[in-house]
Design an enzyme around this catalytic site. Structure first.
Site, PDB file in Angstrom:
ATOM      1  N   SER A   1       1.676  -9.854  -0.770  1.00 62.79           N
ATOM      2  CA  SER A   1       1.307  -8.428  -0.689  1.00 62.79           C
ATOM      3  C   SER A   1       1.601  -7.795   0.666  1.00 62.79           C
ATOM      4  O   SER A   1       1.812  -6.591   0.753  1.00 62.79           O
ATOM      5  CB  SER A   1      -0.170  -8.267  -1.036  1.00 62.79           C
TER       6      SER A   1
ATOM      7  N   GLU B   1     -10.093   6.813   2.694  1.00 64.14           N
ATOM      8  CA  GLU B   1     -11.042   5.897   3.321  1.00 64.14           C
ATOM      9  C   GLU B   1     -10.221   4.721   3.802  1.00 64.14           C
ATOM     10  O   GLU B   1      -9.167   4.411   3.253  1.00 64.14           O
ATOM     11  CB  GLU B   1     -12.092   5.432   2.300  1.00 64.14           C
TER      12      GLU B   1
ATOM     13  N   LYS C   1       0.813  -1.227   0.000  1.00 64.93           N
ATOM     14  CA  LYS C   1       0.000   0.000   0.000  1.00 64.93           C
ATOM     15  C   LYS C   1       0.841   1.269   0.000  1.00 64.93           C
ATOM     16  O   LYS C   1       0.432   2.291  -0.525  1.00 64.93           O
ATOM     17  CB  LYS C   1      -0.955  -0.009   1.185  1.00 64.93           C
TER      18      LYS C   1
HETATM   19  C1  LIG Z   1      -5.248  -3.937   1.307  1.00 69.50           C
HETATM   20  C2  LIG Z   1      -4.516  -5.188   1.103  1.00 69.50           C
HETATM   21  C3  LIG Z   1      -4.843  -6.083   0.055  1.00 69.50           C
HETATM   22  C4  LIG Z   1      -6.018  -5.896  -0.873  1.00 69.50           C
HETATM   23  O1  LIG Z   1      -5.972  -4.786  -1.701  1.00 69.50           O
HETATM   24  P1  LIG Z   1      -5.678  -4.852  -3.255  1.00 69.50           P
HETATM   25  O2  LIG Z   1      -6.028  -3.489  -3.723  1.00 69.50           O
HETATM   26  O3  LIG Z   1      -6.538  -5.915  -3.867  1.00 69.50           O
HETATM   27  O4  LIG Z   1      -4.243  -5.162  -3.421  1.00 69.50           O
HETATM   28  C5  LIG Z   1      -4.073  -7.221  -0.115  1.00 69.50           C
HETATM   29  N1  LIG Z   1      -3.032  -7.489   0.711  1.00 69.50           N
HETATM   30  C6  LIG Z   1      -2.701  -6.668   1.735  1.00 69.50           C
HETATM   31  C7  LIG Z   1      -1.554  -7.048   2.602  1.00 69.50           C
HETATM   32  C8  LIG Z   1      -3.425  -5.500   1.966  1.00 69.50           C
HETATM   33  O5  LIG Z   1      -3.083  -4.700   2.988  1.00 69.50           O
END
Ligand SMILES: *Cc1c(COP(=O)(O)O)cnc(C)c1O
Length: 395
Positions: free
Chosen positions: A377, A110, A88
């Site tokens: 992620s 948000e 993020k």
């Molecule tokens: C917010 C988040 C997501 C989901 O958001 P995407 O916009 O689909 O990437 C996935 N993994 C983590 C660790 C997050 O914090």
């Protein structure tokens, strides 16, 4: 052709389905974004912060133990090692720096679980902008630690008591604020959702994931991967990974959604697997809705995937077949969370565990020489307490 087109469309999806009052701020944003993103000073400054502040490039790690257990070559793109523990930050550093270049003094955001709120508060502290974060009352109760974290970073958390008091309502309130304040305020949307130009802007700031991955895998393996696998909430970490490989037709794109308690129940957030085209937050895309277009409540063990919409570019990928979308259930995700922790010593975010679960569950479709890249992620430290509670039967 490079999408979106001038109207912000990916095929039939995307666009600007917004009230008239939002058209002016969106037009202003689109115009200034295009000018600023081209400028060398902006790009240089962005790259410096991504490198020395956010810790990029993140490693592409060959997961040897995991690979041996599945019988293919598995690499992990380590977004969990980016500053604040997830992808993020790529988007929030980009957008808050953009806000500064646009001459704005305040940003708003948000947030659902608070991950995007924290990443925005971090970038706002870094660049010296005032920051207000909209968050549903229910989420504020559920995510007390992230609420405190945002305050610690100097942000103001605004409680939203309308609708279901969760993410979708927080997004509505943030848009309302922005309509009234856009002269001095930039609205930092957290995923590739919302009206044009947001899905494009957020993608542009997240493609660094895929660009680095492509360079890294070519250096290590001297060839492209067979599969790219990423979890899909709004769709930003996945589109960031996929996009630079769009024209590499032999690279399969796999998006994994929150299967919750199963797709035969109402308790999931698998928008592309089970939804239908509709309008949410200013964009035409797949949505979880009833016959009247009212939004379904969603569920996922991972708060970051708990969203009833998805970015329009994914809807386009689904229709054209460029990407395939599946789901992983909460139960499989918890298993994957343990599996990666035990085999590699890496505790993945519950969101990322969806991508890990898909690979574990589909072992038999891979050929031994296949190369799979999973986008990790985020890191799972934020989820440890929650998982412990679930396993002790307290939730
Ligand atoms: C917010 C988040 C997501 C989901 O958001 P995407 O916009 O689909 O990437 C996935 N993994 C983590 C660790 C997050 O914090």
């Amino acid at each position: 052709m490079k999408l979106p087109n001038k109207k912000g469309k990916f095929g039939i999806f995307g666009g600007k389905f917004a009230p008239e009052t939002l058209m002016e701020p969106l037009a202003q944003l689109e115009k200034t974004y295009k000018e600023i993103v081209k400028s060398k000073t902006f790009q240089q400054e962005l790259n410096i912060y991504l490198k020395v502040y956010a810790g990029r490039p993140t490693p592409l790690y060959f997961a040897k133990n995991f690979s041996e257990r599945i019988g293919v070559k598995i690499y992990l793109k380590r977004e969990d090692m980016a500053f604040t523990g997830a992808h993020k930050i790529n988007n929030t550093i980009g957008q808050v720096l953009l806000a500064k270049y646009m001459g704005k003094t305040r940003v708003i955001a948000e947030t659902g679980a608070g991950q995007h709120g924290v990443a925005t508060s971090t970038a706002a502290a870094l660049f010296g902008l005032k920051c207000d974060v909209y968050m549903g009352e229910i989420d504020i109760k559920r995510q007390a630690l992230n609420v405190y974290r945002m305050k610690l970073l100097g942000a103001n958390v605004k409680a939203v008591s309308s609708g279901t008091k969760t993410l979708k309502d927080a997004m509505n309130e943030a848009m309302r604020d922005w309509i009234a304040t856009f002269e001095n305020t930039h609205y930092v949307i957290g995923s590739v959702a919302g009206p044009h130009p947001y899905p494009m802007i957020v993608r542009d700031f997240q493609v660094i994931i895929g660009k680095e991955t492509k360079k890294q895998i070519l250096k290590i393996e001297k060839k492209l991967p067979d599969y790219l696998v990423a979890c899909v909430g709004g769709g930003s970490n996945s589109i960031g990974l996929f996009y630079p490989f769009e024209n590499d037709k032999n690279v399969k794109f796999i998006g994994v959604e929150g299967g919750g308690k199963g797709l035969d129940t109402d308790l999931h957030s698998a928008t592309l697997c089970k939804g239908s085209p509709g309008i949410l937050h200013g964009s035409l895309s797949y949505v979880l809705q009833n016959h009247d277009g009212q939004i379904h409540p969603t569920h996922s063990v991972s708060a970051g995937l708990d969203y009833p919409g998805v970015g329009p570019e994914h809807s386009f990928y689904k229709e054209t077949g460029r990407a395939q979308y599946f789901e992983a259930t909460d139960q499989d995700v918890l298993k994957a969370f343990h599996f990666l922790s035990e085999t590699e010593g890496i505790i993945p975010a519950l969101e990322s565990s969806h991508a890990v679960a898909w690979v574990i569950n589909n072992k038999e479709i891979f050929k031994p020489a296949d190369i799979i890249i999973i986008n990790l992620s985020g890191r799972g430290d934020k989820d440890v307490q929650e998982v412990a509670n679930i396993e002790e039967g307290n939730l």
